[in-house]
Design a protein around this motif. Structure first.
Motif, short mmCIF file in Angstrom:
data_model
loop_
_atom_site.label_atom_id
_atom_site.label_comp_id
_atom_site.label_asym_id
_atom_site.label_seq_id
_atom_site.Cartn_x
_atom_site.Cartn_y
_atom_site.Cartn_z
N TYR A 37 6.49 -22.95 28.49
CA TYR A 37 7.60 -23.86 28.80
C TYR A 37 8.92 -23.09 28.72
O TYR A 37 9.17 -22.37 27.74
N PHE A 38 9.74 -23.27 29.75
CA PHE A 38 11.02 -22.58 29.85
C PHE A 38 12.15 -23.61 29.94
O PHE A 38 12.01 -24.63 30.61
N CYS A 39 13.26 -23.32 29.29
CA CYS A 39 14.45 -24.12 29.54
C CYS A 39 15.36 -23.34 30.49
O CYS A 39 15.32 -22.11 30.54
N ALA A 40 16.14 -24.09 31.25
CA ALA A 40 17.00 -23.50 32.26
C ALA A 40 18.30 -24.28 32.37
O ALA A 40 18.33 -25.48 32.07
N ALA A 41 19.33 -23.60 32.81
CA ALA A 41 20.64 -24.22 32.94
C ALA A 41 21.24 -23.93 34.32
O ALA A 41 21.15 -22.81 34.82
N ASP A 42 21.81 -24.98 34.89
CA ASP A 42 22.59 -24.86 36.13
C ASP A 42 24.06 -24.88 35.73
O ASP A 42 24.55 -25.89 35.24
N LEU A 43 24.72 -23.74 35.94
CA LEU A 43 26.10 -23.60 35.47
C LEU A 43 27.12 -24.11 36.48
O LEU A 43 28.33 -23.96 36.25
N GLY A 44 26.63 -24.68 37.57
CA GLY A 44 27.54 -25.22 38.58
C GLY A 44 27.26 -24.72 39.98
O GLY A 44 27.94 -25.13 40.93
N SER A 45 26.24 -23.87 40.11
CA SER A 45 25.91 -23.30 41.42
C SER A 45 24.83 -24.11 42.13
O SER A 45 24.39 -23.72 43.21
N SER A 46 24.39 -25.20 41.52
CA SER A 46 23.31 -26.04 42.06
C SER A 46 21.98 -25.33 42.06
O SER A 46 21.06 -25.75 42.77
N THR A 47 21.87 -24.25 41.30
CA THR A 47 20.59 -23.60 41.07
C THR A 47 20.48 -23.31 39.58
O THR A 47 21.50 -23.19 38.88
N TYR A 48 19.23 -23.21 39.12
CA TYR A 48 19.04 -22.87 37.71
C TYR A 48 19.13 -21.35 37.59
O TYR A 48 18.20 -20.63 37.96
N ASP A 49 20.26 -20.89 37.09
CA ASP A 49 20.52 -19.46 37.08
C ASP A 49 20.51 -18.83 35.70
O ASP A 49 20.75 -17.63 35.56
N SER A 50 20.25 -19.63 34.67
CA SER A 50 20.06 -19.07 33.33
C SER A 50 18.76 -19.60 32.78
O SER A 50 18.52 -20.82 32.84
N TRP A 51 17.95 -18.70 32.23
CA TRP A 51 16.61 -19.07 31.76
C TRP A 51 16.37 -18.51 30.37
O TRP A 51 16.85 -17.43 30.04
N GLY A 52 15.59 -19.25 29.59
CA GLY A 52 15.11 -18.74 28.33
C GLY A 52 13.88 -17.89 28.53
O GLY A 52 13.38 -17.72 29.65
N GLN A 53 13.33 -17.38 27.42
CA GLN A 53 12.19 -16.48 27.50
C GLN A 53 10.86 -17.21 27.53
O GLN A 53 9.83 -16.61 27.82
N GLY A 54 10.88 -18.49 27.20
CA GLY A 54 9.67 -19.30 27.23
C GLY A 54 9.01 -19.45 25.88
O GLY A 54 9.16 -18.60 25.00
N THR A 55 8.29 -20.55 25.72
CA THR A 55 7.52 -20.80 24.52
C THR A 55 6.17 -21.36 24.93
O THR A 55 6.08 -22.23 25.81
N ILE A 108 18.15 -33.05 32.72
CA ILE A 108 19.21 -33.91 32.22
C ILE A 108 20.51 -33.45 32.84
O ILE A 108 20.86 -32.28 32.80
N SER A 109 21.22 -34.39 33.44
CA SER A 109 22.40 -34.02 34.21
C SER A 109 23.59 -33.74 33.32
O SER A 109 23.68 -34.20 32.17
N ARG A 110 24.53 -32.96 33.90
CA ARG A 110 25.75 -32.62 33.18
C ARG A 110 26.61 -33.85 32.93
O ARG A 110 27.10 -34.05 31.83
N LEU A 111 26.76 -34.66 33.94
CA LEU A 111 27.60 -35.84 33.84
C LEU A 111 26.73 -37.05 33.56
O LEU A 111 25.80 -37.34 34.31
N GLY A 112 26.98 -37.71 32.51
CA GLY A 112 26.27 -38.96 32.21
C GLY A 112 24.93 -38.79 31.57
O GLY A 112 24.35 -39.77 31.08
N GLY A 113 24.40 -37.57 31.54
CA GLY A 113 23.11 -37.37 30.89
C GLY A 113 21.95 -38.08 31.56
O GLY A 113 20.99 -38.47 30.89
#
Length: 118
Positions: A94-112, A51-56
């Motif tokens: 399943y892991f969630c991840a976030a791209d903080l603006g570097s165009s890579t997913y650089d933050s990750w959860g521990q998984g479920t 899901i994108s930052r702008l516009g979802g």
């Protein structure tokens, strides 16, 4: 930096549903492009939905289109993955991840863990 914590995994029969949650802290989810990935035993981690930052704007892997829905609740600072019509091949961590603006997913959860029985 953003901290991500997944929850909602479990064991379900084929055809059933689960909703995964990814609670974020340290940064608003609305300011990040976020995604769900999964990794099955012996396989590489794969993209599931984003899901994108702008516009979802949302995107999905072909294998889950029409069955999974990604969303976010900005007030709760949480991202979700609604999974319907689950199949045994959906079994994975399943892991969630976030791209903080570097165009890579650089933050990750521990998984479920999600396990779908046939």
């Amino acid at each position: 930096q953003v901290q991500l914590v997944e929850s909602g995994g479990g064991l379900v029969q084929a055809g059933g549903s689960l909703r995964l949650s990814c609670a974020a802290s340290g940064r608003a989810v609305s300011t990040c492009t976020m995604a769900w990935f999964r990794q099955a035993p012996g396989k590489e981690r794969e993209f599931v939905a984003g899901i994108s930052r702008l516009g979802g704007r949302t995107t999905y892997a072909d294998s889950v289109k029409g069955r999974f829905t990604i969303s976010r609740d900005n007030a709760k600072n949480t991202m979700y993955l609604q999974m319907n019509s689950l199949k045994p091949e959906d079994t994975a961590v399943y892991f969630c991840a976030a791209d903080l603006g570097s165009s890579t997913y650089d933050s990750w959860g521990q998984g479920t863990q999600v396990t779908v029985s046939s």
